[in-house]
Write a protein that holds these residues in place. Structure first.
Motif, PDB file in Angstrom:
ATOM      1  N   ILE A 291       0.847  -1.184   0.000  1.00 14.76           N
ATOM      2  CA  ILE A 291       0.000   0.000   0.000  1.00 14.76           C
ATOM      3  C   ILE A 291       0.889   1.242   0.000  1.00 14.76           C
ATOM      4  O   ILE A 291       2.108   1.155   0.219  1.00 14.76           O
ATOM      5  CB  ILE A 291      -0.938   0.053   1.233  1.00 14.76           C
ATOM      6  CG1 ILE A 291      -0.110   0.178   2.522  1.00 14.76           C
ATOM      7  CG2 ILE A 291      -1.863  -1.154   1.290  1.00 14.76           C
ATOM      8  CD1 ILE A 291      -0.947   0.473   3.760  1.00 14.76           C
ATOM      9  N   LYS A 292       0.273   2.388  -0.257  1.00 18.42           N
ATOM     10  CA  LYS A 292       0.954   3.671  -0.144  1.00 18.42           C
ATOM     11  C   LYS A 292       0.101   4.572   0.727  1.00 18.42           C
ATOM     12  O   LYS A 292      -1.092   4.788   0.460  1.00 18.42           O
ATOM     13  CB  LYS A 292       1.131   4.298  -1.531  1.00 18.42           C
ATOM     14  CG  LYS A 292       1.884   5.614  -1.523  1.00 18.42           C
ATOM     15  CD  LYS A 292       3.350   5.427  -1.166  1.00 18.42           C
ATOM     16  CE  LYS A 292       4.107   6.746  -1.250  1.00 18.42           C
ATOM     17  NZ  LYS A 292       5.515   6.583  -0.792  1.00 18.42           N
ATOM     18  N   LEU A 293       0.685   5.061   1.808  1.00 20.08           N
ATOM     19  CA  LEU A 293      -0.041   5.920   2.734  1.00 20.08           C
ATOM     20  C   LEU A 293       0.071   7.371   2.297  1.00 20.08           C
ATOM     21  O   LEU A 293       1.167   7.881   2.066  1.00 20.08           O
ATOM     22  CB  LEU A 293       0.505   5.762   4.152  1.00 20.08           C
ATOM     23  CG  LEU A 293       0.366   4.370   4.780  1.00 20.08           C
ATOM     24  CD1 LEU A 293       1.056   4.336   6.138  1.00 20.08           C
ATOM     25  CD2 LEU A 293      -1.099   3.971   4.915  1.00 20.08           C
ATOM     26  N   HIS A 294      -1.085   8.032   2.179  1.00 23.22           N
ATOM     27  CA  HIS A 294      -1.131   9.449   1.858  1.00 23.22           C
ATOM     28  C   HIS A 294      -1.787  10.196   3.019  1.00 23.22           C
ATOM     29  O   HIS A 294      -2.285   9.582   3.953  1.00 23.22           O
ATOM     30  CB  HIS A 294      -1.905   9.674   0.560  1.00 23.22           C
ATOM     31  CG  HIS A 294      -1.311   8.970  -0.623  1.00 23.22           C
ATOM     32  ND1 HIS A 294      -0.184   9.404  -1.284  1.00 23.22           N
ATOM     33  CD2 HIS A 294      -1.693   7.825  -1.252  1.00 23.22           C
ATOM     34  CE1 HIS A 294       0.111   8.580  -2.273  1.00 23.22           C
ATOM     35  NE2 HIS A 294      -0.796   7.605  -2.274  1.00 23.22           N
ATOM     36  N   ARG A 295      -1.828  11.504   2.914  1.00 23.45           N
ATOM     37  CA  ARG A 295      -2.334  12.311   4.019  1.00 23.45           C
ATOM     38  C   ARG A 295      -3.803  12.000   4.334  1.00 23.45           C
ATOM     39  O   ARG A 295      -4.187  11.878   5.493  1.00 23.45           O
ATOM     40  CB  ARG A 295      -2.179  13.802   3.690  1.00 23.45           C
ATOM     41  CG  ARG A 295      -2.669  14.727   4.793  1.00 23.45           C
ATOM     42  CD  ARG A 295      -2.374  16.172   4.476  1.00 23.45           C
ATOM     43  NE  ARG A 295      -2.877  17.067   5.502  1.00 23.45           N
ATOM     44  CZ  ARG A 295      -2.268  17.348   6.634  1.00 23.45           C
ATOM     45  NH1 ARG A 295      -1.109  16.775   6.918  1.00 23.45           N
ATOM     46  NH2 ARG A 295      -2.797  18.181   7.508  1.00 23.45           N
TER      47      ARG A 295
END
Length: 210
Positions: A198-202
């Motif tokens: 996954i990629k965590l964004h704000r």
């Protein structure tokens, strides 16, 4: 409304039943986050989903939520059916997962159609069966899966229901629905990011490969 009914339920119900649903049903559009049903509420109508999705939640004695299952297009809620027929208070909370369109059926028609239409009886029994399997899956995940495995299942379910690999939930919201703490969820999400899953964004979580 008859077009939406035929598109979503025409393969299940005969034309005469579709016409009856069209006559007595009320078309309703609700935005994401709208609360359709609350715990302790008496149920007056039963929903048939035309589009969107609804998440069904249960509270424990401390008021913490647990996600039971999702309803999608062509579904109805077996718990709602049970409350309608038994005239008992709801034991679940239902919240729109996204903008959703429904047809609300008066509870007085439930038993009438069960006696009148074989297709309706089959639909009701199938709904009970599917929701039972989903609740058993939830129980199994709590009893037998580790929290990281439960989180992966949650993310997969979200992607499948929303048809989108970007999940707009905070870490705290996920923690509520999985009945754990935000700290645990944040740590596990970071681990998944380190594994390039996954990629965590704000303000969201982008699912890459799970």
């Amino acid at each position: 409304m008859i077009k939406e009914l035929k598109d979503n339920y025409g393969h299940l119900f005969e034309d005469t039943l579709l016409d009856e649903i069209s006559r007595v049903g009320t078309f309703k559009e609700v935005p994401e986050g709208f609360k359709l049903m609350e715990i302790g509420q008496y149920i007056k109508v039963m929903p048939l989903l035309i589009s969107g999705a609804i998440k069904i939640l249960r509270n424990d004695n401390d008021g913490d939520e647990l996600l039971l299952y999702f309803l999608e297009r062509g579904d109805t809620c077996a718990v709602t059916l049970s409350c309608c027929l038994g005239e008992t208070k709801s034991q679940i909370r239902a919240i729109a997962e996204m903008d959703t369109k429904l047809i609300m059926i008066p509870i007085g028609k439930m038993e009438e159609w069960a006696a009148k239409y074989k297709s309706w009886r089959r639909f009701v029994f199938q709904s009970y069966h599917e929701r039972l399997l989903e609740m058993l899956s939830t129980i199994d995940s709590i009893a037998f899966l580790k929290m990281d495995e439960r989180l992966l299942k949650y993310l997969r379910d979200k992607v499948n229901v929303n048809k989108n690999n970007v999940i707009h939930n905070t870490h705290q919201e996920i923690a509520y629905e999985l009945h754990t703490s935000r700290v645990v969820i944040s740590r596990l999400l970071k681990n998944l990011e380190n594994q390039d899953k996954i990629k965590l964004h704000r303000n969201n979580i982008e699912v890459i490969s799970i």
